[in-house]
Design an enzyme around this catalytic site. Structure first.
Site, PDB file in Angstrom:
ATOM      1  CG  ASP A   1     -67.564 -19.755 -14.007  1.00 54.52           C
ATOM      2  OD1 ASP A   1     -66.671 -20.409 -13.427  1.00 54.52           O
ATOM      3  OD2 ASP A   1     -68.764 -19.941 -13.815  1.00 54.52           O
TER       4      ASP A   1
ATOM      5  CG  ASP B   1      -6.047 -17.828   6.271  1.00 54.24           C
ATOM      6  OD1 ASP B   1      -6.690 -18.754   6.799  1.00 54.24           O
ATOM      7  OD2 ASP B   1      -6.516 -17.084   5.395  1.00 54.24           O
ATOM      8  CG  ASP B   2      -7.233 -21.474  10.900  1.00 55.39           C
ATOM      9  OD1 ASP B   2      -7.025 -21.195  12.086  1.00 55.39           O
ATOM     10  OD2 ASP B   2      -7.996 -22.392  10.521  1.00 55.39           O
TER      11      ASP B   2
ATOM     12  NE  ARG C   1     -11.252 -26.604   8.319  1.00 54.97           N
ATOM     13  CZ  ARG C   1     -10.524 -25.502   8.278  1.00 54.97           C
ATOM     14  NH1 ARG C   1     -10.968 -24.401   8.812  1.00 54.97           N
ATOM     15  NH2 ARG C   1      -9.360 -25.494   7.706  1.00 54.97           N
TER      16      ARG C   1
ATOM     17  CD1 TRP D   1     -16.978 -13.430   9.980  1.00 53.44           C
ATOM     18  CD2 TRP D   1     -16.341 -11.800  11.359  1.00 53.44           C
ATOM     19  NE1 TRP D   1     -17.808 -13.452  11.065  1.00 53.44           N
ATOM     20  CE2 TRP D   1     -17.452 -12.467  11.926  1.00 53.44           C
ATOM     21  CE3 TRP D   1     -15.768 -10.722  12.051  1.00 53.44           C
ATOM     22  CZ2 TRP D   1     -17.996 -12.083  13.151  1.00 53.44           C
ATOM     23  CZ3 TRP D   1     -16.318 -10.353  13.264  1.00 53.44           C
ATOM     24  CH2 TRP D   1     -17.415 -11.032  13.810  1.00 53.44           C
ATOM     25  CG  ASP D   2     -13.193 -18.655   7.098  1.00 55.29           C
ATOM     26  OD1 ASP D   2     -14.247 -18.918   6.504  1.00 55.29           O
ATOM     27  OD2 ASP D   2     -12.084 -19.132   6.766  1.00 55.29           O
ATOM     28  CG  MET D   3     -19.868 -18.840   9.453  1.00 54.59           C
ATOM     29  SD  MET D   3     -20.595 -20.209   8.562  1.00 54.59           S
ATOM     30  CE  MET D   3     -22.281 -20.001   8.927  1.00 54.59           C
TER      31      MET D   3
ATOM     32  CB  CYS E   1     -13.942 -16.033   4.292  1.00 51.02           C
ATOM     33  SG  CYS E   1     -13.290 -17.623   3.740  1.00 51.02           S
TER      34      CYS E   1
ATOM     35  CG  ASP F   1     -11.821 -22.468   0.695  1.00 52.22           C
ATOM     36  OD1 ASP F   1     -11.375 -21.315   0.834  1.00 52.22           O
ATOM     37  OD2 ASP F   1     -12.241 -23.150   1.646  1.00 52.22           O
TER      38      ASP F   1
HETATM   39  C1  GLA Z   1     -11.521 -21.590   5.080  1.00 45.89           C
HETATM   40  C2  GLA Z   1     -11.150 -20.446   4.168  1.00 45.89           C
HETATM   41  C3  GLA Z   1      -9.717 -20.573   3.737  1.00 45.89           C
HETATM   42  C4  GLA Z   1      -8.836 -20.585   4.949  1.00 45.89           C
HETATM   43  C5  GLA Z   1      -9.243 -21.706   5.876  1.00 45.89           C
HETATM   44  C6  GLA Z   1      -8.493 -21.641   7.188  1.00 45.89           C
HETATM   45  O1  GLA Z   1     -11.584 -22.794   4.410  1.00 45.89           O
HETATM   46  O2  GLA Z   1     -12.017 -20.386   3.067  1.00 45.89           O
HETATM   47  O3  GLA Z   1      -9.373 -19.515   2.878  1.00 45.89           O
HETATM   48  O4  GLA Z   1      -8.913 -19.345   5.596  1.00 45.89           O
HETATM   49  O5  GLA Z   1     -10.629 -21.650   6.174  1.00 45.89           O
HETATM   50  O6  GLA Z   1      -8.845 -22.636   8.054  1.00 45.89           O
END
Ligand code: GLA
Length: 736
Positions: free
Chosen positions: A50, A361-362, A438, A472-474, A521, A543
């Site tokens: 209790d 890349d980008d 961004r 494949w980034d985000m 990514c 990064d």
């Molecule tokens: C992010 C990724 C980087 C590169 C840039 C491109 O920051 O982590 O490695 O690909 O985008 O815009």
């Protein structure tokens, strides 16, 4: 093995036991989790005391010693006598969120069910399904427990089913809760930021609630969906650790409550701050899965179990057990400023150095020459690539190299054809301006029409050229998580529906393009989690490519995630993120402790550097299977020194890093771990920092013996030759 006798469930293998009971015919009380026991005969029965105010909160009128406020539980409910963190909350149509879940049935079966729409582990030995019912509100909850015979792993997840006629709203649905009978723990978590992910934090538990969580719509750079409770004496090699890692990529919460009577509760799952889910008649809701891990052999034991489990029971597809190609990525080499010629020049150089994959890349699509525009417009910028991706890919293939490309499918820029056509496709709250990050906005993947566009756009890109690899980034977090398509009462479903939508897209693409190696990514390692690894077997770790920063980032990431899943590249000096100048050997060895690659303008390297790189690339090809598919052990973590060991059936590789050189320090003796004391190991390569071979000096050690027994390497260790230089990196390779 799972047994269910006399109201006791005992889940057991060679590594752990997990026990709970049905009490009073209805409550599930947690009884034990830890080292394996053959049989459970209740040597430490729960004591009915209790306990003043808590004891007076009785679940049965005449029993002052039975109160959920003090009893350990499996899936605790709120609103009755337990005031600790609940595992779930459901709001009924009458406005209350007080419900009652009682045991009603259970089933034990072989194997493991899949989780509808969600990433999940596979191949378990046996599963226990517990059915709990709320008789008044008419809903049923299933708790799932799966054990794996060869690992200290227990997976859990929960399914809600509306078995009644009225709809209700789930406000909170954890994947698991675990009660511990004491609080003699330290909490280990992984915190960070962009370009500073997964730093290990270890702190004493204190009374109150500790939380690691994300509301960002991504597992995030800031916290990782992982938490461990370690005994204070637990080290890398010994002691007990209880860990939980969530197979989910969105907002999550892991909470630890150290409460009044010195017990501890761990609850982990979706983050209730940004979640709710309305369940209509007949509908089901499945929570993400959590991977519980008990180690009696310290933190290395925990990490090795996660690594093996994720490699064997989570990562899928043709690359699961394959060593990964050595790549060169043009991002830090050119940023947006490239054309076909420059990429082909990189490829020629890559070929010469022995690299295997060129990643564009980008910046190859729309009119994207900086980060202001074109996300969403997935067609080639012919000013940069006149012959398209196909022309470039063919050129690269003709050199015997593979070709990869970057995409960021979840996003849109205002300056894009896509946004001009569909401004309503973004996550946003009507009447309010959306927030930018961004310069980009997030496409609302909870919507079927948006998903269809994204899927179709990616299908077109991936089949427009012979593509071997996709990054494949985000690159931003979710704000204004509101969907134009959902009714008001469902708005808090947006984030989770987005994740389900993302998983649906990823599932379709990895199924349709089984020969593409996907690397995920998110501004580096902002979505490095077990959820994404189910679809994409590797992730760009950070990064921050500086070798010194990477030591702690990769050590932290390796706490829960396998080496083969961690992208790691050699970049230029001075480093672009921190300006540091480090020797090529240090940059190389740190990057070798992952899926290795280069991210700098290799065409600009001197002939001497190129010759060095050729040797390193040849070396990596030799040791890659051991590093990527072998067993990883942290020998030293943190401070000024790190040391890592990789082992498979043929080799043992040891790496040692010292950040700053200091006088008056003891000679470092590196003790290898987990070797066979009776076997011999032949030192076939010893690579000290370059300066040592230039200067010679008193510390030059020749390791004359060459062959050592395992016991000597583990107990006497190897002396690390002292050298007066910063950023020193050493490697020893032993053949078994
Ligand atoms: C992010 C990724 C980087 C590169 C840039 C491109 O920051 O982590 O490695 O690909 O985008 O815009």
């Amino acid at each position: 093995m799972i047994s269910a006798e006399n109201n006791i469930f005992h889940l057991r293998n060679d590594f752990f036991s997990y026990v709970f009971e049905i009490s009073k015919g209805k409550h599930l009380l947690h009884r034990y989790w830890g080292r394996p026991i053959k049989e459970f005969h209740d040597s430490a029965p729960l004591q009915g005391i209790d306990r003043g105010f808590s004891g007076q909160l009785n679940d049965f009128e005449n029993e002052r010693t039975y109160s959920l406020d003090v009893l350990p539980q499996e899936y605790p409910v709120r609103g009755h006598t337990d005031f600790r963190i609940p595992a779930y909350t459901v709001e009924l149509e009458n406005g209350t969120n007080i419900t009652e879940l009682n045991y009603s049935a259970h089933k034990i079966f072989d194997g493991k069910p899949t989780l509808k729409g969600l990433p999940a582990s596979f191949g378990g030995g046996q599963t226990l399904e517990i059915e709990l019912k709320d008789a008044c509100a008419n809903f049923t909850v299933y708790l799932y427990y799966t054990i794996f015979e060869d690992l200290p792993i227990l997976t859990r997840s929960v399914k809600f089913v509306n078995t009644g006629s009225k709809k209700f709203k789930i406000q909170n649905a954890a994947s698991a809760a675990v009660d511990f009978s004491d609080n003699d723990f330290e909490i280990i978590s992984l915190y960070g930021g962009h370009a500073a992910e997964r730093t290990i934090q270890r702190q004493k538990i204190s009374r109150g609630i500790f939380e690691v969580s994300s509301t960002r719509g991504a597992s995030s750079h800031q916290q990782s969906p992982f938490i461990a409770l370690a005994r204070p004496d637990a080290t890398e090699f010994s002691g007990e650790v209880y860990a939980a890692s969530l197979i989910y990529s969105g907002s999550f919460a892991a909470k630890v409550e150290a409460e009044q009577f010195g017990t501890t509760r761990l609850v982990i799952g979706l983050n209730p701050e940004v979640f709710s889910w309305t369940l209509a008649q007949g509908e089901e809701f499945q929570t993400p899965e959590v991977v519980l891990n008990f180690s009696a052999t310290g933190l290395n034991g925990m990490s090795q179990a996660y690594h093996k489990f994720y490699r064997e029971h989570l990562i899928r597809g043709k690359f699961k057990d394959q060593v990964r190609p050595i790549l060169v990525n043009n991002w830090e080499a050119t940023y947006f400023d490239f054309n076909e010629e420059k990429i082909i020049a990189l490829a020629d150089c890559a070929k010469d150095l022995g690299l295997e994959l060129v990643v564009l890349d980008d910046g190859w699509f729309g009119k994207r020459n900086d980060d202001n525009s074109s996300l969403g417009d997935w067609f080639v910028n012919t000013a940069k690539l006149p012959r398209g991706l196909k022309g470039l890919a063919d050129e690269i293939h003709s050199r015997g190299l593979k070709f990869g490309v970057w995409v960021e499918p979840e996003m849109v820029n205002v300056d894009s054809e896509l946004y001009r056509a569909h401004p309503d496709w973004i996550l946003h709250v009507p009447d309010y301006k959306p927030s930018f990050s961004r310069h980009q906005l997030i496409l609302d993947l909870s919507r079927a029409d948006v998903r269809e566009y994204v899927l179709d756009a990616m299908r077109k890109v991936f089949s427009s050229a012979p593509i071997d690899y996709v990054k494949w980034d985000m690159n931003r977090h979710m704000t204004e998580s509101f969907s134009a398509k959902l009714p008001p009462e469902r708005q808090l479903e947006t984030q989770h529906r987005y994740m389900l939508g993302l998983y649906e897209i990823m599932e379709a693409l990895v199924t349709e393009f089984p020969d593409i190696l996907f690397e995920s990514c998110s501004g580096g390692g902002g979505r490095f989690d077990a959820g994404i690894l189910y679809y994409m077997p590797q992730t760009w770790t950070s990064d921050d490519t500086d070798a010194v920063c990477r030591l702690s980032i990769q050590a932290g990431t390796g706490l829960a995630f396998p080496i083969i899943s961690q992208g790691a590249h050699v970049s230029v000096t001075p480093n672009h993120q921190v300006g540091r100048v480090t020797p090529l050997q240090m940059r190389t060895f740190v990057a070798m402790a992952g899926t290795f690659g280069y991210e700098l303008d290799i065409t600009k390297m001197s002939d001497a550097e190129k010759a060095e790189v050729k040797d390193y690339v040849a070396l990596y090809k030799e040791i890659r299977p051991t590093i990527q598919l072998g067993k990883f052990t942290r020998l030293l973590t943190g401070g000024n020194e790190y040391a890592w060991q990789f082992e498979d059936d043929s080799k043992v590789i040891a790496m040692y890093f010292k950040i700053l050189s200091k006088p008056a320090e003891p000679i470092r003796i590196l003790k290898l771990a987990g070797l066979d004391a009776n076997k011999s190991y032949k030192l076939t390569k010893y690579l000290p920092p370059k300066k040592l071979s230039v200067d010679g000096g008193p510390q030059k050690i020749s390791f004359d013996a060459k062959t050592f027994n395992g016991d000597e390497l583990m107990y006497c260790g190897i002396a690390v030759p002292k050298i007066e230089t910063d950023f020193a990196a050493y490697m020893w390779i032993f053949e078994k």
